[in-house]
Design a protein around this motif. Structure first.
Motif, PDB file in Angstrom:
ATOM      1  N   VAL A  33       0.842  -1.204   0.000  1.00  0.00           N
ATOM      2  CA  VAL A  33       0.000   0.000   0.000  1.00  0.00           C
ATOM      3  C   VAL A  33       0.874   1.250   0.000  1.00  0.00           C
ATOM      4  CG1 VAL A  33      -1.612   1.370   1.392  1.00  0.00           C
ATOM      5  CG2 VAL A  33      -2.007  -1.065   1.056  1.00  0.00           C
ATOM      6  N   TYR A  34       1.914   1.247   0.815  1.00  0.00           N
ATOM      7  CA  TYR A  34       2.785   2.420   0.880  1.00  0.00           C
ATOM      8  C   TYR A  34       3.460   2.666  -0.470  1.00  0.00           C
ATOM      9  CZ  TYR A  34       6.701   5.447   1.774  1.00  0.00           C
ATOM     10  OH  TYR A  34       7.607   6.470   1.689  1.00  0.00           O
TER      11      TYR A  34
ATOM     12  N   GLU B 112      -5.636   6.293   4.898  1.00  0.00           N
ATOM     13  CA  GLU B 112      -6.377   7.464   4.436  1.00  0.00           C
ATOM     14  C   GLU B 112      -6.911   8.272   5.616  1.00  0.00           C
ATOM     15  OE1 GLU B 112      -6.952   8.878   1.412  1.00  0.00           O
ATOM     16  OE2 GLU B 112      -5.409   7.502   0.731  1.00  0.00           O
TER      17      GLU B 112
ATOM     18  N   LEU C  25       2.730   1.649  -3.529  1.00  0.00           N
ATOM     19  CA  LEU C  25       1.869   1.923  -4.679  1.00  0.00           C
ATOM     20  C   LEU C  25       1.058   3.208  -4.535  1.00  0.00           C
ATOM     21  CD1 LEU C  25       0.544  -1.610  -5.612  1.00  0.00           C
ATOM     22  CD2 LEU C  25       2.374  -0.321  -6.693  1.00  0.00           C
ATOM     23  N   GLN C  26       0.720   3.585  -3.311  1.00  0.00           N
ATOM     24  CA  GLN C  26      -0.197   4.703  -3.173  1.00  0.00           C
ATOM     25  C   GLN C  26       0.364   5.901  -2.426  1.00  0.00           C
ATOM     26  OE1 GLN C  26      -3.855   3.168  -1.636  1.00  0.00           O
ATOM     27  NE2 GLN C  26      -4.371   2.235  -3.592  1.00  0.00           N
ATOM     28  N   GLN C  27       1.392   5.731  -1.635  1.00  0.00           N
ATOM     29  CA  GLN C  27       1.880   6.858  -0.857  1.00  0.00           C
ATOM     30  C   GLN C  27       3.265   7.331  -1.272  1.00  0.00           C
ATOM     31  OE1 GLN C  27       1.487   5.309   3.096  1.00  0.00           O
ATOM     32  NE2 GLN C  27      -0.559   6.158   3.332  1.00  0.00           N
TER      33      GLN C  27
ATOM     34  N   HIS D 264      -5.527   0.369   3.508  1.00  0.00           N
ATOM     35  CA  HIS D 264      -5.670   1.600   2.733  1.00  0.00           C
ATOM     36  C   HIS D 264      -6.603   2.590   3.436  1.00  0.00           C
ATOM     37  CE1 HIS D 264      -5.933   4.313  -0.609  1.00  0.00           C
ATOM     38  NE2 HIS D 264      -7.240   4.174  -0.656  1.00  0.00           N
TER      39      HIS D 264
END
Length: 193
Positions: free
Chosen positions: A109-110, A185, A112-114, A181
């Motif tokens: 998650v980190y 968020e 790919l998204q953050q 996720h």
């Protein structure tokens, strides 16, 4: 010459001490992942003895997942940590992975998204320079390296994601992914307020 020999001996002794202190990692990982043990069927004292290695392995996973998210961690270090997680995903069976999938999915998650793409920042700087009428300089070696390492990290993260889905199943993975996720968020929204 005698002082140099004494320094060499001290370094070797210190190095041995560090290796002895770190030896619990390899010993506990080996006992944790060997299929030849009781398989968790132990009760009483045996169960208490088995809790310590499991706790230490959890601490290793926690450390690695927190280290990759640290702001001071370079892309090179993040790539090495991702390689470690990829090795873990390949080495462990599906049952063992389910015990540690939280940490692995947190890393996915980190990344790919953050994790921010350095190429976007570099392109923005170049666009601002062209708008202001300044000379647009070519990419430096460091900038090129950052872009390449980011691409390698994202590719490796996607490979880990595919391997993890194959081993633990799509529904289990998606459940963990959505849970982590949404938690991140919420944390980000609290920081903005």
């Amino acid at each position: 010459k005698e002082k140099d020999k004494e320094k060499d001996v001290d370094v070797d002794v210190d190095g041995d001490a560090v290796l002895e202190q770190a030896s619990w990692i390899t010993q506990d990982l080996q006992t944790q992942f060997d299929e030849g043990d009781n398989g968790g069927d132990a009760a009483g004292d045996d169960a208490v003895q088995g809790a310590a290695p499991n706790f230490r392995v959890n601490e290793i996973f926690k450390f690695m997942s927190l280290r990759i998210q640290d702001q001071d961690t370079s892309l090179d270090t993040q790539f090495c940590i991702l390689q470690w997680f990829a090795g873990i995903v390949i080495k462990l069976d599906s049952h063992s992975l389910q015990m540690y999938d939280y940490y692995i999915v947190t890393v996915i998650v980190y990344m790919l998204q953050q994790r921010r793409n350095p190429k976007i920042g570099i392109e923005l700087q170049r666009q601002y320079a062209s708008i202001e009428g300044k000379e647009v300089l070519p990419l430096t070696v460091r900038q090129q390296h950052c872009i390449q390492m980011y691409d390698k990290c994202i590719d490796l993260t996607n490979d880990i994601l595919v391997s993890l889905k194959q081993k633990i199943g799509d529904s289990q993975f998606l459940h963990q992914f959505e849970k982590i996720h949404s938690r991140t968020e919420r944390r980000n929204r609290k920081r903005k307020l």
